[in-house]
Design a protein around this motif. Structure first.
Motif, short mmCIF file in Angstrom:
data_model
loop_
_atom_site.label_atom_id
_atom_site.label_comp_id
_atom_site.label_asym_id
_atom_site.label_seq_id
_atom_site.Cartn_x
_atom_site.Cartn_y
_atom_site.Cartn_z
N ARG A 1 -12.90 0.38 -6.06
CA ARG A 1 -12.69 -0.36 -4.81
C ARG A 1 -13.79 -1.40 -4.63
O ARG A 1 -13.51 -2.57 -4.32
CB ARG A 1 -12.67 0.61 -3.62
CG ARG A 1 -12.64 -0.08 -2.27
CD ARG A 1 -12.63 0.90 -1.13
NE ARG A 1 -13.82 1.71 -1.01
CZ ARG A 1 -14.99 1.29 -0.54
NH1 ARG A 1 -15.17 0.04 -0.19
NH2 ARG A 1 -16.01 2.13 -0.44
N TYR B 1 -2.36 0.96 -5.42
CA TYR B 1 -2.84 -0.26 -4.78
C TYR B 1 -3.99 -0.88 -5.57
O TYR B 1 -3.99 -2.09 -5.82
CB TYR B 1 -3.27 0.02 -3.34
CG TYR B 1 -3.84 -1.20 -2.67
CD1 TYR B 1 -3.02 -2.24 -2.26
CD2 TYR B 1 -5.21 -1.32 -2.48
CE1 TYR B 1 -3.54 -3.37 -1.68
CE2 TYR B 1 -5.75 -2.45 -1.89
CZ TYR B 1 -4.91 -3.48 -1.48
OH TYR B 1 -5.44 -4.60 -0.91
N ILE C 1 -13.01 -4.65 -2.18
CA ILE C 1 -12.11 -4.18 -1.12
C ILE C 1 -12.91 -3.28 -0.19
O ILE C 1 -13.59 -2.36 -0.65
CB ILE C 1 -10.91 -3.41 -1.70
CG1 ILE C 1 -10.13 -4.29 -2.66
CG2 ILE C 1 -10.01 -2.89 -0.59
CD1 ILE C 1 -9.09 -3.55 -3.48
N LYS C 2 -12.84 -3.55 1.10
CA LYS C 2 -13.56 -2.75 2.09
C LYS C 2 -12.84 -1.41 2.31
O LYS C 2 -11.61 -1.32 2.23
CB LYS C 2 -13.64 -3.49 3.42
CG LYS C 2 -14.31 -4.84 3.33
CD LYS C 2 -15.78 -4.68 3.11
CE LYS C 2 -16.46 -6.03 3.09
NZ LYS C 2 -17.78 -6.00 2.56
N ARG D 1 -11.22 5.47 8.74
CA ARG D 1 -12.19 5.00 7.76
C ARG D 1 -13.15 6.11 7.34
O ARG D 1 -13.54 6.21 6.18
CB ARG D 1 -12.97 3.80 8.34
CG ARG D 1 -13.79 3.06 7.31
CD ARG D 1 -15.24 3.37 7.57
NE ARG D 1 -16.18 3.00 6.58
CZ ARG D 1 -16.62 3.80 5.61
NH1 ARG D 1 -16.08 4.95 5.38
NH2 ARG D 1 -17.60 3.46 4.83
N GLU E 1 -6.64 1.49 6.40
CA GLU E 1 -5.45 0.93 7.05
C GLU E 1 -4.23 1.06 6.16
O GLU E 1 -3.14 1.40 6.63
CB GLU E 1 -5.70 -0.54 7.41
CG GLU E 1 -6.71 -0.69 8.52
CD GLU E 1 -7.17 -2.13 8.73
OE1 GLU E 1 -6.78 -3.03 7.94
OE2 GLU E 1 -7.95 -2.36 9.68
N LEU E 2 -4.40 0.79 4.88
CA LEU E 2 -3.29 0.92 3.93
C LEU E 2 -2.74 2.34 3.91
O LEU E 2 -1.52 2.55 3.90
CB LEU E 2 -3.77 0.53 2.52
CG LEU E 2 -2.81 0.81 1.37
CD1 LEU E 2 -1.72 -0.25 1.34
CD2 LEU E 2 -3.54 0.87 0.06
N ILE F 1 -12.38 0.06 5.06
CA ILE F 1 -11.48 -0.03 6.22
C ILE F 1 -10.11 -0.54 5.80
O ILE F 1 -9.09 -0.11 6.35
CB ILE F 1 -12.10 -0.91 7.34
CG1 ILE F 1 -11.28 -0.81 8.62
CG2 ILE F 1 -12.25 -2.34 6.92
CD1 ILE F 1 -11.34 0.50 9.31
N HIS F 2 -10.06 -1.40 4.80
CA HIS F 2 -8.78 -1.90 4.32
C HIS F 2 -7.97 -0.77 3.66
O HIS F 2 -6.76 -0.65 3.88
CB HIS F 2 -8.99 -3.06 3.34
CG HIS F 2 -7.72 -3.66 2.85
ND1 HIS F 2 -6.94 -4.50 3.61
CD2 HIS F 2 -7.06 -3.50 1.67
CE1 HIS F 2 -5.87 -4.84 2.91
NE2 HIS F 2 -5.92 -4.25 1.73
N ARG G 1 -4.03 -4.55 -7.46
CA ARG G 1 -5.05 -5.58 -7.17
C ARG G 1 -5.79 -5.98 -8.44
O ARG G 1 -6.08 -7.14 -8.66
CB ARG G 1 -6.04 -5.08 -6.12
CG ARG G 1 -5.49 -5.00 -4.72
CD ARG G 1 -5.26 -6.36 -4.08
NE ARG G 1 -6.46 -7.17 -4.03
CZ ARG G 1 -7.30 -7.23 -3.00
NH1 ARG G 1 -7.07 -6.52 -1.92
NH2 ARG G 1 -8.36 -8.01 -3.04
#
Length: 62
Positions: A11, A53, A16-17, A29, A23-24, A19-20, A57
């Motif tokens: 990550r 995911y 990629i944070k 978090r 949310e996904l 928090i992202h 990415r």
């Protein structure tokens, strides 16, 4: 299957944070932090979506 620590490293490498990811996955978090630290096992449905995911990415970046 990747460990929580491996997911965190990947990550971060993909910029990629947390928090992202939270949310996904529709989780808090702080739960991501718990999973990445290995304090709790990652449920299969979460691990599958998370790894998918990150792999997507990674492919987009290449």
């Amino acid at each position: 299957m990747l460990t929580g620590k491996q997911l965190k490293i990947k990550r971060i490498m993909l910029d990629i944070k947390a928090i992202h990811i939270a949310e996904l996955l529709e989780v808090h978090r702080s739960y991501i932090s718990i999973l990445e630290s290995g304090k709790q096992n990652i449920p299969l449905h979460i691990r599958t979506k998370w790894e998918s995911y990150l792999n997507k990415r990674e492919e987009e970046m290449n």
